[in-house]
Design an enzyme around this catalytic site. Structure first.
Site, PDB file in Angstrom:
ATOM      1  N   ASP A  11       0.843  -1.043   0.249  1.00  0.00           N
ATOM      2  CA  ASP A  11       0.038   0.285   0.035  1.00  0.00           C
ATOM      3  C   ASP A  11       0.840   1.490   0.180  1.00  0.00           C
ATOM      4  O   ASP A  11       2.115   0.910   0.491  1.00  0.00           O
ATOM      5  CB  ASP A  11      -1.091   0.093   1.159  1.00  0.00           C
ATOM      6  CG  ASP A  11      -1.559   1.225   1.389  1.00  0.00           C
ATOM      7  OD1 ASP A  11      -2.473   1.609   0.614  1.00  0.00           O
ATOM      8  OD2 ASP A  11      -2.011   1.892   2.204  1.00  0.00           O
ATOM      9  N   ASP A  13      -0.077   5.148   1.185  1.00  0.00           N
ATOM     10  CA  ASP A  13      -0.492   6.517   2.088  1.00  0.00           C
ATOM     11  C   ASP A  13      -0.401   5.308   3.582  1.00  0.00           C
ATOM     12  O   ASP A  13      -1.397   4.545   3.914  1.00  0.00           O
ATOM     13  CB  ASP A  13      -1.363   6.695   1.760  1.00  0.00           C
ATOM     14  CG  ASP A  13      -1.333   7.472   0.095  1.00  0.00           C
ATOM     15  OD1 ASP A  13      -0.383   8.015   0.114  1.00  0.00           O
ATOM     16  OD2 ASP A  13      -2.874   7.538  -0.197  1.00  0.00           O
ATOM     17  N   GLN A  55      -7.249   5.740  -4.556  1.00  0.00           N
ATOM     18  CA  GLN A  55      -6.499   7.043  -4.439  1.00  0.00           C
ATOM     19  C   GLN A  55      -8.267   7.393  -5.331  1.00  0.00           C
ATOM     20  O   GLN A  55      -8.444   7.965  -6.211  1.00  0.00           O
ATOM     21  CB  GLN A  55      -6.216   7.270  -5.478  1.00  0.00           C
ATOM     22  CG  GLN A  55      -4.982   6.988  -5.450  1.00  0.00           C
ATOM     23  CD  GLN A  55      -4.063   7.505  -4.102  1.00  0.00           C
ATOM     24  OE1 GLN A  55      -4.107   9.295  -4.035  1.00  0.00           O
ATOM     25  NE2 GLN A  55      -3.053   7.057  -3.674  1.00  0.00           N
ATOM     26  N   CYS A  92      -6.481   2.599  -8.051  1.00  0.00           N
ATOM     27  CA  CYS A  92      -8.187   2.555  -8.844  1.00  0.00           C
ATOM     28  C   CYS A  92      -8.363   4.069  -7.474  1.00  0.00           C
ATOM     29  O   CYS A  92      -8.910   4.466  -6.983  1.00  0.00           O
ATOM     30  CB  CYS A  92      -8.183   1.335  -7.208  1.00  0.00           C
ATOM     31  SG  CYS A  92     -10.361   1.804  -7.450  1.00  0.00           S
ATOM     32  N   HIS A  94     -11.480   4.970  -8.429  1.00  0.00           N
ATOM     33  CA  HIS A  94     -12.955   5.638  -8.181  1.00  0.00           C
ATOM     34  C   HIS A  94     -13.475   5.514  -6.842  1.00  0.00           C
ATOM     35  O   HIS A  94     -12.831   5.006  -5.912  1.00  0.00           O
ATOM     36  CB  HIS A  94     -13.354   3.475  -9.094  1.00  0.00           C
ATOM     37  CG  HIS A  94     -13.039   3.531 -10.363  1.00  0.00           C
ATOM     38  ND1 HIS A  94     -12.132   2.273 -10.872  1.00  0.00           N
ATOM     39  CD2 HIS A  94     -12.741   4.363 -11.865  1.00  0.00           C
ATOM     40  CE1 HIS A  94     -12.268   2.592 -12.447  1.00  0.00           C
ATOM     41  NE2 HIS A  94     -12.499   3.806 -12.322  1.00  0.00           N
ATOM     42  N   CYS A 107     -16.399  -0.816  -8.344  1.00  0.00           N
ATOM     43  CA  CYS A 107     -15.387  -1.176  -9.433  1.00  0.00           C
ATOM     44  C   CYS A 107     -14.793  -2.529  -8.407  1.00  0.00           C
ATOM     45  O   CYS A 107     -14.886  -3.144  -7.430  1.00  0.00           O
ATOM     46  CB  CYS A 107     -14.663  -0.837  -9.524  1.00  0.00           C
ATOM     47  SG  CYS A 107     -13.056  -0.312  -8.441  1.00  0.00           S
ATOM     48  N   CYS A 109     -11.453  -2.345  -8.307  1.00  0.00           N
ATOM     49  CA  CYS A 109      -9.750  -1.992  -8.472  1.00  0.00           C
ATOM     50  C   CYS A 109      -9.979  -2.195  -7.042  1.00  0.00           C
ATOM     51  O   CYS A 109      -8.325  -2.123  -6.166  1.00  0.00           O
ATOM     52  CB  CYS A 109      -9.558  -1.945  -9.602  1.00  0.00           C
ATOM     53  SG  CYS A 109     -10.518  -0.145  -9.706  1.00  0.00           S
ATOM     54  N   LYS A 111      -9.621  -1.351  -3.390  1.00  0.00           N
ATOM     55  CA  LYS A 111      -9.573  -2.609  -2.294  1.00  0.00           C
ATOM     56  C   LYS A 111     -10.579  -2.867  -1.220  1.00  0.00           C
ATOM     57  O   LYS A 111     -10.892  -1.336  -0.791  1.00  0.00           O
ATOM     58  CB  LYS A 111      -7.916  -2.097  -1.369  1.00  0.00           C
ATOM     59  CG  LYS A 111      -6.768  -2.256  -2.536  1.00  0.00           C
ATOM     60  CD  LYS A 111      -5.543  -2.470  -1.682  1.00  0.00           C
ATOM     61  CE  LYS A 111      -5.362  -0.603  -2.021  1.00  0.00           C
ATOM     62  NZ  LYS A 111      -4.088  -0.509  -1.095  1.00  0.00           N
ATOM     63  N   ASP A 136      -1.708  -0.708   5.925  1.00  0.00           N
ATOM     64  CA  ASP A 136      -2.053  -0.207   6.924  1.00  0.00           C
ATOM     65  C   ASP A 136      -3.368  -0.052   7.606  1.00  0.00           C
ATOM     66  O   ASP A 136      -3.687  -0.028   8.245  1.00  0.00           O
ATOM     67  CB  ASP A 136      -1.577   1.126   7.642  1.00  0.00           C
ATOM     68  CG  ASP A 136      -2.148   2.205   6.730  1.00  0.00           C
ATOM     69  OD1 ASP A 136      -2.166   2.057   5.128  1.00  0.00           O
ATOM     70  OD2 ASP A 136      -2.184   3.249   6.666  1.00  0.00           O
TER      71      ASP A 136
END
Length: 198
Positions: A11, A13, A55, A92, A94, A107, A109, A111, A136
């Protein structure tokens, strides 16, 4: 491209760079200490390294995909300054509830969906059930579990706050202080495989 590759999916961030609520500008990005070292050592070990990141700020209108490209340029530059590189960044943009099409949609994609993992596996010949996801958030761990990857929850970012929730949601393979500690755990697993292979 070789097949049957092992990958580590980090991951972004809160795992590699410090958590900023909806990071929207390159200058806001700072690497967590020793995160680049983890990636550098994974590179040297010979495993593929990827970043998989939700994102939804794009769907929410907080940044554009061009803004994200500039952020990732700084991200890759900072890693390179530490001798580290990634083999792919998957994101991603979305969200099922915010924004407008094409970004507002359900979607695969985002997570905990596995779309980013599946795409990287196709494009780089990665064997997911031999690979690892490091993150995290519970969504990182759930995505890894759904893809049959090994999983490591780091306690940077939201990890410390979400640890109990993750334990209640799914079995955790390992909990690590940060990305570097996660890499050291993964390296031990990979070393065991090498010793046991004929």
């Amino acid at each position: 491209m070789r097949r049957n590759e092992v990958g580590i999916f980090f991951d972004r961030d809160g795992t590699i760079n410090t958590e900023v609520d909806f990071l929207t500008h390159p200058e806001e990005l700072e690497l967590i200490p020793n995160a680049a070292r983890a990636i550098h050592e994974a590179n040297a070990y010979g495993v593929k390294v990827f970043v998989i990141t939700n994102q939804s700020g794009i769907a929410r209108g907080l940044l554009t995909e061009e803004d994200l490209r500039r952020i990732h340029h700084r991200f890759l530059t900072l890693l390179a300054e530490c001798g580290a590189r990634v083999d792919g960044i998957y994101y991603c943009p979305h969200h099922p509830d915010y924004g407008v099409p094409p970004y507002r949609r359900v979607c695969r994609c985002r997570k905990p969906g596995t779309g980013m993992l599946d795409r990287a596996a196709r494009e780089h010949g990665i064997v997911l059930n031999a690979s690892f996801v490091v993150g995290d958030r519970c969504n990182d761990i759930l995505a890894g579990k759904s893809a049959n990857c090994g999983t490591v929850l780091v306690l940077t970012g939201y990890g410390a706050a979400e640890r109990d929730e993750c334990f209640s949601a799914t079995p955790l393979d390992h909990v690590a202080a940060d990305a570097y500690a996660a890499w050291r755990y993964i390296k031990k697993q990979l070393d065991k495989r090498r010793l046991s292979s004929p």
